[in-house]
Scaffold this motif. Structure first.
Motif, PDB file in Angstrom:
ATOM      1  N   GLN A 299       0.832  -1.221   0.000  1.00  0.00           N
ATOM      2  CA  GLN A 299       0.000   0.000   0.000  1.00  0.00           C
ATOM      3  C   GLN A 299       0.859   1.262   0.000  1.00  0.00           C
ATOM      4  O   GLN A 299       0.564   2.225  -0.705  1.00  0.00           O
ATOM      5  N   VAL A 300       1.937   1.220   0.766  1.00  0.00           N
ATOM      6  CA  VAL A 300       2.834   2.393   0.803  1.00  0.00           C
ATOM      7  C   VAL A 300       3.445   2.610  -0.585  1.00  0.00           C
ATOM      8  O   VAL A 300       3.501   3.736  -1.094  1.00  0.00           O
ATOM      9  N   ILE A 301       3.885   1.515  -1.203  1.00  0.00           N
ATOM     10  CA  ILE A 301       4.486   1.636  -2.538  1.00  0.00           C
ATOM     11  C   ILE A 301       3.460   2.200  -3.531  1.00  0.00           C
ATOM     12  O   ILE A 301       3.762   3.094  -4.327  1.00  0.00           O
ATOM     13  N   SER A 302       2.243   1.671  -3.453  1.00  0.00           N
ATOM     14  CA  SER A 302       1.203   2.122  -4.394  1.00  0.00           C
ATOM     15  C   SER A 302       0.942   3.609  -4.235  1.00  0.00           C
ATOM     16  O   SER A 302       0.813   4.340  -5.224  1.00  0.00           O
ATOM     17  N   SER A 303       0.848   4.076  -2.976  1.00  0.00           N
ATOM     18  CA  SER A 303       0.564   5.513  -2.845  1.00  0.00           C
ATOM     19  C   SER A 303       1.761   6.361  -3.234  1.00  0.00           C
ATOM     20  O   SER A 303       1.593   7.440  -3.803  1.00  0.00           O
ATOM     21  N   THR A 304       2.972   5.855  -2.987  1.00  0.00           N
ATOM     22  CA  THR A 304       4.156   6.606  -3.439  1.00  0.00           C
ATOM     23  C   THR A 304       4.124   6.749  -4.955  1.00  0.00           C
ATOM     24  O   THR A 304       4.398   7.823  -5.501  1.00  0.00           O
ATOM     25  N   LEU A 305       3.771   5.661  -5.618  1.00  0.00           N
ATOM     26  CA  LEU A 305       3.765   5.715  -7.086  1.00  0.00           C
ATOM     27  C   LEU A 305       2.621   6.562  -7.633  1.00  0.00           C
ATOM     28  O   LEU A 305       2.766   7.243  -8.648  1.00  0.00           O
ATOM     29  N   ALA A 306       1.479   6.505  -6.943  1.00  0.00           N
ATOM     30  CA  ALA A 306       0.320   7.264  -7.428  1.00  0.00           C
ATOM     31  C   ALA A 306       0.594   8.760  -7.351  1.00  0.00           C
ATOM     32  O   ALA A 306       0.216   9.520  -8.246  1.00  0.00           O
ATOM     33  N   ASP A 307       1.276   9.173  -6.295  1.00  0.00           N
ATOM     34  CA  ASP A 307       1.541  10.597  -6.131  1.00  0.00           C
ATOM     35  C   ASP A 307       2.927  10.753  -5.516  1.00  0.00           C
ATOM     36  O   ASP A 307       3.068  11.020  -4.316  1.00  0.00           O
ATOM     37  N   PRO A 308       3.967  10.589  -6.335  1.00  0.00           N
ATOM     38  CA  PRO A 308       5.318  10.571  -5.771  1.00  0.00           C
ATOM     39  C   PRO A 308       5.682  11.892  -5.123  1.00  0.00           C
ATOM     40  O   PRO A 308       5.442  12.954  -5.701  1.00  0.00           O
ATOM     41  N   PRO A 309       6.253  11.831  -3.931  1.00  0.00           N
ATOM     42  CA  PRO A 309       6.672  13.064  -3.274  1.00  0.00           C
ATOM     43  C   PRO A 309       7.949  13.613  -3.919  1.00  0.00           C
ATOM     44  O   PRO A 309       8.729  12.851  -4.480  1.00  0.00           O
ATOM     45  N   ALA A 310       8.155  14.917  -3.827  1.00  0.00           N
ATOM     46  CA  ALA A 310       9.425  15.486  -4.260  1.00  0.00           C
ATOM     47  C   ALA A 310      10.487  14.974  -3.287  1.00  0.00           C
ATOM     48  O   ALA A 310      10.188  14.807  -2.111  1.00  0.00           O
ATOM     49  N   PRO A 311      11.713  14.691  -3.692  1.00  0.00           N
ATOM     50  CA  PRO A 311      12.221  14.894  -5.035  1.00  0.00           C
ATOM     51  C   PRO A 311      12.135  13.657  -5.931  1.00  0.00           C
ATOM     52  O   PRO A 311      12.786  13.602  -6.955  1.00  0.00           O
ATOM     53  N   LEU A 312      11.308  12.652  -5.522  1.00  0.00           N
ATOM     54  CA  LEU A 312      11.232  11.431  -6.336  1.00  0.00           C
ATOM     55  C   LEU A 312      10.293  11.570  -7.512  1.00  0.00           C
ATOM     56  O   LEU A 312      10.281  10.741  -8.418  1.00  0.00           O
ATOM     57  N   ALA A 313       9.473  12.620  -7.480  1.00  0.00           N
ATOM     58  CA  ALA A 313       8.376  12.709  -8.447  1.00  0.00           C
ATOM     59  C   ALA A 313       8.858  12.629  -9.886  1.00  0.00           C
ATOM     60  O   ALA A 313       8.321  11.859 -10.694  1.00  0.00           O
ATOM     61  N   GLY A 314       9.877  13.419 -10.207  1.00  0.00           N
ATOM     62  CA  GLY A 314      10.336  13.426 -11.587  1.00  0.00           C
ATOM     63  C   GLY A 314      10.838  12.064 -12.010  1.00  0.00           C
ATOM     64  O   GLY A 314      10.518  11.566 -13.091  1.00  0.00           O
ATOM     65  N   TYR A 315      11.624  11.435 -11.139  1.00  0.00           N
ATOM     66  CA  TYR A 315      12.219  10.143 -11.463  1.00  0.00           C
ATOM     67  C   TYR A 315      11.131   9.077 -11.638  1.00  0.00           C
ATOM     68  O   TYR A 315      11.111   8.349 -12.638  1.00  0.00           O
ATOM     69  N   LEU A 316      10.223   8.995 -10.672  1.00  0.00           N
ATOM     70  CA  LEU A 316       9.216   7.935 -10.738  1.00  0.00           C
ATOM     71  C   LEU A 316       8.191   8.192 -11.842  1.00  0.00           C
ATOM     72  O   LEU A 316       7.810   7.271 -12.566  1.00  0.00           O
ATOM     73  N   ASN A 317       7.775   9.446 -11.985  1.00  0.00           N
ATOM     74  CA  ASN A 317       6.836   9.733 -13.068  1.00  0.00           C
ATOM     75  C   ASN A 317       7.494   9.497 -14.419  1.00  0.00           C
ATOM     76  O   ASN A 317       6.860   9.003 -15.362  1.00  0.00           O
ATOM     77  N   GLY A 318       8.778   9.858 -14.513  1.00  0.00           N
ATOM     78  CA  GLY A 318       9.517   9.597 -15.750  1.00  0.00           C
ATOM     79  C   GLY A 318       9.582   8.118 -16.051  1.00  0.00           C
ATOM     80  O   GLY A 318       9.370   7.675 -17.177  1.00  0.00           O
ATOM     81  N   ASN A 319       9.833   7.320 -15.035  1.00  0.00           N
ATOM     82  CA  ASN A 319       9.903   5.872 -15.238  1.00  0.00           C
ATOM     83  C   ASN A 319       8.554   5.276 -15.594  1.00  0.00           C
ATOM     84  O   ASN A 319       8.465   4.342 -16.387  1.00  0.00           O
ATOM     85  N   LYS A 320       7.485   5.812 -14.976  1.00  0.00           N
ATOM     86  CA  LYS A 320       6.149   5.297 -15.305  1.00  0.00           C
ATOM     87  C   LYS A 320       5.827   5.572 -16.769  1.00  0.00           C
ATOM     88  O   LYS A 320       5.207   4.780 -17.455  1.00  0.00           O
ATOM     89  N   LYS A 321       6.239   6.735 -17.222  1.00  0.00           N
ATOM     90  CA  LYS A 321       5.881   7.134 -18.582  1.00  0.00           C
ATOM     91  C   LYS A 321       6.845   6.570 -19.626  1.00  0.00           C
ATOM     92  O   LYS A 321       6.424   6.069 -20.673  1.00  0.00           O
ATOM     93  N   TRP A 322       8.145   6.649 -19.319  1.00  0.00           N
ATOM     94  CA  TRP A 322       9.142   6.308 -20.346  1.00  0.00           C
ATOM     95  C   TRP A 322      10.138   5.237 -19.915  1.00  0.00           C
ATOM     96  O   TRP A 322      11.098   4.973 -20.645  1.00  0.00           O
ATOM     97  N   GLY A 323       9.951   4.687 -18.759  1.00  0.00           N
ATOM     98  CA  GLY A 323      10.889   3.662 -18.305  1.00  0.00           C
ATOM     99  C   GLY A 323      12.300   4.206 -18.204  1.00  0.00           C
ATOM    100  O   GLY A 323      12.522   5.393 -17.958  1.00  0.00           O
ATOM    101  N   THR A 324      13.271   3.325 -18.397  1.00  0.00           N
ATOM    102  CA  THR A 324      14.672   3.734 -18.247  1.00  0.00           C
ATOM    103  C   THR A 324      15.074   4.768 -19.296  1.00  0.00           C
ATOM    104  O   THR A 324      16.055   5.487 -19.109  1.00  0.00           O
ATOM    105  N   THR A 325      14.298   4.876 -20.378  1.00  0.00           N
ATOM    106  CA  THR A 325      14.673   5.838 -21.417  1.00  0.00           C
ATOM    107  C   THR A 325      14.383   7.275 -20.998  1.00  0.00           C
ATOM    108  O   THR A 325      14.765   8.208 -21.706  1.00  0.00           O
ATOM    109  N   SER A 326      13.721   7.444 -19.862  1.00  0.00           N
ATOM    110  CA  SER A 326      13.516   8.818 -19.386  1.00  0.00           C
ATOM    111  C   SER A 326      14.865   9.488 -19.116  1.00  0.00           C
ATOM    112  O   SER A 326      14.961  10.703 -19.033  1.00  0.00           O
ATOM    113  N   LEU A 327      15.895   8.671 -18.967  1.00  0.00           N
ATOM    114  CA  LEU A 327      17.218   9.187 -18.614  1.00  0.00           C
ATOM    115  C   LEU A 327      18.167   9.380 -19.796  1.00  0.00           C
ATOM    116  O   LEU A 327      19.196  10.031 -19.645  1.00  0.00           O
ATOM    117  N   THR A 328      17.872   8.783 -20.922  1.00  0.00           N
ATOM    118  CA  THR A 328      18.906   8.613 -21.950  1.00  0.00           C
ATOM    119  C   THR A 328      19.498   9.937 -22.420  1.00  0.00           C
ATOM    120  O   THR A 328      20.718  10.082 -22.521  1.00  0.00           O
TER     121      THR A 328
END
Ligand code: SF4
Lengths: 81, 614
Positions: B221-250
């Motif tokens: 449940q904690v993981i699910s809520s973190t992913l649903a609304d990632p807190p800063a400063p993880l938001a960019g990283y996790l949202n990027g991964n949800k949308k583009w996976g590892t290529t969010s970094l390339t």
């Protein structure tokens, strides 16, 4: 003071102005302090999360802002992948 | 038994016989799963000095406690064996659905020995085991094998298979499951091919008991809520991964100094440039997107299906290349042709080639060609200029077909340099294996250099290594050990490293404890992680791979330093980082041999004490 173009290529939710002004002769530490304050993040955390390039050269201790400095690129530190 | 079936399957391919052996809770709590189980079994049962491609060689497919037991991100299984690339220990993990399906089919691990006379595949369905003729599959690519077996056996069958690279015993070969998920590193495809084992097909409907469902659910449940609304400063990283996976970094990594550029000899911002790197901005690939996919139990679903109908290489249905693939075949070859990267990704997935090794081989060939060390004639007429997209694809096709120069370079940089008797000065390897696409010269990430050179599986960016504690800090060695031990637990439990940012503190330990039913405290986890590392390390020591024999190409540590860009002038100290690590681990600084009392304190290492003659 000189105006520096700021380009942020990170995935953190930080928002920077497109341009920021700093006194000529500012040290890397001075600039990092202002940047960290701008986005409201702890200085050490901010530093750990990013890599900084001033006109293509790494901004680090011993590098100072010169009158001809133009652009600061801020990259997110990789978290693997 | 909680967390596992308590059953391992042993298959002797020479005699075509199978045997089931059981294990108990204590074994699971001591070695966790994955390569913890694997290293324990191989150290005991595989003779020292065995030819990795010979009959005594063992090849294992091992699940972890989080597979098929509910923890989010717990879908990965591990392939274990002796590497024909490094001559030492190898483990490679993979996502998809194969691992959990194997467990549901009644087995927690399969270990193969021997060599079959003719190609075979193993079919496991709900505890029933059968070795079957695979003559009709031999020659099929990894995607075709899955399709064929779905039609023949069960539309829901999960398949791990080799392609042409493994059949031809190329050292760049890997094992592919679910059509495109890869157990990538260390030449596991060649080991499987040497056994004439084309595939493993599994289908299972069983359930695995867990000790403490409530804890698993609450961590989930904690993981699910973190992913649903990632807190800063993880938001960019996790949202990027949800949308583009590892290529969010390339794109970012190609310029920031994270990705190697020009066979680790260049700088992204200077040699590749922003304009060319822009082709790797994550949104560029969205034009091909048809759907997202994820591994079993994964809430992040970092993968994507693409469809490419136009351009130079209209592939039809394919997959989005991961970061490692895009970096290896992209900026490391000075290649800004995204279509070529997609094409190479598809070739590698079908032929069962590790894309890190594949792209790194091409980069090495290009540097050799650029310096007149390899000629067009030696490369079957291919003009391997930096960034030549057609040449990059042609070289990869040669490897996939094991044809002409592909038969040589398909065995990796070192093997090819030895064969040609030249090009050693351009190697970018550690103990003979190509490196993950994260440059330890990047400011702030010096931690990669130690596992690159000194992990029992060298060249990996997924084996710990502390970045936060400076080398001058007396605590650096202990910090490195702690980070490495934590990574051992995450990997062996079956969890995905990429999901790590979404996990609350201590989540993996809590999952393992809740699944298996014991109090897996952080202290116990540290001891267990060190024990598992020691098992892999002991396997290498038994093979004569002492610390002083583990090398890394000088340029990786900044010898000579890069002249420009973010990594300019940075020199890393792998020897010093290694000294601090081995000291904290309780090993001799020259040989890496552990002290007997250290192994006794860690416990569960009687086999290592015996095999190392301590
Ligand atoms: S994050 Fe990606 S690789 Fe990891 S389990 Fe999820 S889908 Fe698989």
């Amino acid at each position: 003071m000189i105006s520096i173009r700021i380009r942020y290529i990170g995935f953190h939710p930080y928002v920077f102005p497109e341009e920021m002004s700093f006194p000529v002769g500012s040290s890397a530490g001075d600039i990092f302090t202002v940047l960290a304050e701008t986005v409201g993040v702890d200085y050490d955390v901010f530093l750990y999360e990013h890599v900084f390039l001033l006109d293509g050269v790494r901004l680090e201790e011993g590098v100072f802002l010169r009158p001809e400095s133009r652009e600061l690129m801020i990259f997110t530190m990789s978290m693997g992948g | 038994m909680n967390g596992f079936n308590g059953k391992m399957l042993f298959v002797d391919l020479t005699n075509g016989t199978t045997q089931v052996e059981t294990f108990d809770e204590k074994f699971a709590q001591t070695y966790v799963g994955g390569y913890g189980f694997g290293a324990r079994i191989l150290l005991e049962r595989m003779p020292a000095g065995a030819d990795p491609l010979g009959p005594d060689s063992m090849l294992g497919f091992v699940t972890g406690p989080t597979n098929a037991t509910g923890p989010l991100f717990g879908g990965r299984y591990t392939v274990v064996h002796k590497s024909p690339v490094t001559g030492g220990w190898n483990d490679a993990n993979s996502g998809g659905f194969f691992g959990p399906e194997l467990k549901r089919a009644g087995f927690d691990a399969i270990f193969f020995t021997g060599i079959s006379e003719k190609p075979v595949y193993l079919w496991i369905k709900d505890g029933e085991v059968e070795l079957r003729d695979a003559s009709h599959l031999w020659g099929q690519d990894c995607k075709e094998v899955w399709e064929t077996l779905k039609q023949e056996l069960d539309p829901r069958v999960r398949v791990a298979t080799i392609g042409s690279a493994g059949e031809n015993l190329l050292l760049s070969s890997n094992i592919i499951n679910d059509g495109h998920r890869a157990a990538g590193r260390g030449g596991c495809g060649a080991v499987m091919g040497s056994k004439k084992l084309k595939a493993i097909a599994v289908r299972g409907t069983g359930a695995i008991e867990v000790a403490d469902k409530d804890t698993i659910l609450s961590v989930n449940q904690v993981i699910s809520s973190t992913l649903a609304d990632p807190p800063a400063p993880l938001a960019g990283y996790l949202n990027g991964n949800k949308k583009w996976g590892t290529t969010s970094l390339t794109y970012n990594s190609a310029l920031s100094g994270d990705s190697p550029v020009k066979n680790w000899g260049g700088s992204g911002i200077v040699d590749f440039g922003e304009q060319r790197a822009a082709i790797f901005k994550p949104e560029v690939g969205d034009q091909y997107l048809t759907s997202h996919y994820g591994c079993a139990q994964c809430p992040m679903r970092c993968g994507a299906e693409y469809r490419v109908d136009t351009g130079k290489w209209p592939l039809g249905d394919t997959e989005r290349p991961e970061y490692e693939t895009a970096a290896a075949y992209g900026c490391n070859c000075l290649n800004d042709d995204f279509e070529a990267v997609m094409k190479c990704n598809e070739i590698c997935n079908r032929a069962g080639i590790d894309t890190i090794t594949g792209g790194s081989i091409v980069a090495w060939v290009m540097e050799c060609y650029d310096n007149g060390v390899l000629t067009k004639e030696e490369l079957d007429g291919i003009e391997a200029n930096w960034g030549n997209a057609e040449a990059i694809v042609a070289l990869t096709e040669k490897i996939a077909a094991a044809e002409g120069c592909g038969k040589i370079i398909g065995n990796g940089q070192l093997w090819a340099a030895n064969y040609y008797g030249k090009g050693h000065e351009y190697l970018t390897t550690a103990s003979g294996i190509e490196l993950g696409m994260h440059d330890p010269r990047m400011p702030g990430v010096d931690g990669y250099i130690r596992p690159f050179q000194y992990d029992p599986t060298p060249g990996r960016h997924v084996k710990g290594g502390d970045n936060r504690t400076p080398l001058s800090d007396p605590n650096r060695g202990n910090a490195d050990v702690a980070k490495t031990a934590g990574t051992e637990i995450l990997n062996t439990s079956g969890m995905c490293l990429l999901g790590g940012a979404a996990l609350p503190p201590n989540a993996t330990n809590n999952f393992v404890g809740a699944v298996l039913g014991f109090d897996f405290t952080p202290e116990l986890s540290l001891t267990t992680g060190r024990r598992i590392w020691m098992l892999r390390h002991a396997f290498n020591l038994r093979e004569g791979i002492t610390r002083d024999k583990m090398d890394i190409a000088p340029r990786i540590a900044g010898n000579p330093p890069i002249a420009t860009g973010p990594n300019a002038g940075i020199v890393r100290e792998p020897e010093k980082a290694g000294d601090l690590f081995f000291e904290a681990m309780g090993c001799d600084l020259k040989t890496g041999m552990p002290k007997r009392e250290v192994l006794e304190q860690l416990g569960g290492l009687e086999i290592a004490i015996e095999q190392l003659g301590l």
